[in-house]
Design a protein around this motif. Structure first.
Motif, PDB file in Angstrom:
ATOM      1  N   LYS A  57     -12.006   2.249   1.716  1.00 53.34           N
ATOM      2  CA  LYS A  57     -11.867   1.651   2.836  1.00 53.34           C
ATOM      3  C   LYS A  57     -11.503   2.866   3.909  1.00 53.34           C
ATOM      4  CE  LYS A  57     -12.856  -2.673   1.659  1.00 53.34           C
ATOM      5  NZ  LYS A  57     -13.443  -3.553   2.035  1.00 53.34           N
ATOM      6  N   ARG A  58     -11.394   2.328   5.312  1.00 55.56           N
ATOM      7  CA  ARG A  58     -10.771   3.199   6.272  1.00 55.56           C
ATOM      8  C   ARG A  58      -9.081   3.331   6.015  1.00 55.56           C
ATOM      9  NH1 ARG A  58     -12.673   4.714  11.507  1.00 55.56           N
ATOM     10  NH2 ARG A  58     -10.649   4.048  12.037  1.00 55.56           N
ATOM     11  N   ALA A  59      -8.785   4.677   5.728  1.00 56.30           N
ATOM     12  CA  ALA A  59      -7.376   4.567   5.504  1.00 56.30           C
ATOM     13  C   ALA A  59      -6.766   5.933   6.309  1.00 56.30           C
ATOM     14  CB  ALA A  59      -7.283   5.273   3.882  1.00 56.30           C
ATOM     15  N   ILE A  60      -5.563   5.963   6.585  1.00 55.73           N
ATOM     16  CA  ILE A  60      -4.781   6.831   7.312  1.00 55.73           C
ATOM     17  C   ILE A  60      -3.425   6.954   6.923  1.00 55.73           C
ATOM     18  CG2 ILE A  60      -4.068   5.304   9.202  1.00 55.73           C
ATOM     19  CD1 ILE A  60      -4.907   7.710  11.104  1.00 55.73           C
ATOM     20  N   CYS A  61      -2.790   8.113   6.956  1.00 55.81           N
ATOM     21  CA  CYS A  61      -1.432   8.420   6.575  1.00 55.81           C
ATOM     22  C   CYS A  61      -0.635   8.217   7.786  1.00 55.81           C
ATOM     23  CB  CYS A  61      -1.397   9.787   6.354  1.00 55.81           C
ATOM     24  SG  CYS A  61      -2.282  10.476   4.853  1.00 55.81           S
ATOM     25  N   PHE A  62       0.348   7.608   7.287  1.00 53.68           N
ATOM     26  CA  PHE A  62       1.683   7.367   8.547  1.00 53.68           C
ATOM     27  C   PHE A  62       1.943   8.557   9.297  1.00 53.68           C
ATOM     28  CE2 PHE A  62       5.998   6.924   9.663  1.00 53.68           C
ATOM     29  CZ  PHE A  62       6.006   5.265  10.351  1.00 53.68           C
ATOM     30  N   SER A  63       1.842   9.491   8.961  1.00 53.28           N
ATOM     31  CA  SER A  63       2.277  10.890   9.752  1.00 53.28           C
ATOM     32  C   SER A  63       1.158  11.146  10.688  1.00 53.28           C
ATOM     33  CB  SER A  63       2.454  12.051   8.891  1.00 53.28           C
ATOM     34  OG  SER A  63       1.064  12.270   8.325  1.00 53.28           O
ATOM     35  N   LYS A  64      -0.223  10.535  10.566  1.00 49.96           N
ATOM     36  CA  LYS A  64      -1.151  10.975  11.389  1.00 49.96           C
ATOM     37  C   LYS A  64      -1.572   9.628  12.124  1.00 49.96           C
ATOM     38  CE  LYS A  64      -3.258  14.674   8.486  1.00 49.96           C
ATOM     39  NZ  LYS A  64      -2.052  14.652   7.768  1.00 49.96           N
TER      40      LYS A  64
END
Length: 191
Positions: A57-64
């Motif tokens: 699934k589409r995932a992103i890091c909090f920092s980015k």
């Protein structure tokens, strides 16, 4: 967090380890219409990358993450420490890691926000976990099929989710002041 969640049901997985993350990724990859926040116990870049590779699934890091498009992602990976306890207020269900290792992490932070709690089998040395399992506000799992069945029930049956949430709320309310009682008992103080 509010923009990421939107109107979606959100599962927050806190203090997860590799066995937890592998089970969760298998569920996440096959389920839509739910947002997921994963806050792993280990936030080293290699571990964050490993988690991202598990996810389809589409995932992103909090920092980015960027406020302009954070709502387009399905999974938010918390790659910093110290903010997990403030995230539970945005969730509907919690998965607490460590139960496939030496023992689960703190479940009370999630239960305080009325989140039913799931975790692995190693929870018996934690009174609050045992209590909430007995009262049906927390749910231990042994494997993926149990995780899938429980999450599907909680996600698809609003009454089950609401009932478990109310049990957690009542448990917290009934145990407010426990620290004071324990300290008074330990130091033989009287009210």
């Amino acid at each position: 967090m509010e923009k990421f969640k939107g109107e979606n049901v959100t599962l927050i997985a806190g203090s997860t380890w590799k066995p937890d993350e592998e089970l969760l990724a298998a569920f996440i990859n096959n389920n839509s219409n739910v947002k997921y926040i994963i806050a792993p116990h280990e936030v080293a870049p290699a571990n964050i990358n490993r988690i991202q590779e598990l996810l389809k699934k589409r995932a992103i890091c909090f920092s980015k993450a960027d406020i302009s498009d954070i709502d387009t992602y399905d999974v938010l990976i918390i790659d910093s420490i110290g903010i997990l306890s403030s995230l539970y207020q945005y969730g509907n269900i919690a998965y607490i890691g460590g139960g496939f290792g030496v023992g689960i992490h703190n479940i009370l932070e999630a239960a305080t926000f009325k989140l039913p709690v799931l975790f692995g089998p190693n929870y018996l040395k934690f009174k609050e976990a045992v209590d909430l399992v007995n009262e049906k506000g927390a749910f231990p799992i042994q494997n993926f099929s149990e995780l899938e069945a429980l999450l599907n029930r909680l996600l698809n049956d609003k009454k089950s989710l609401q009932k478990a949430s109310e049990i957690c709320k009542k448990y917290i309310e009934n145990n407010v002041g426990s620290t004071k009682i324990i300290i008074n008992k330990v130091f033989n103080k009287k009210e």
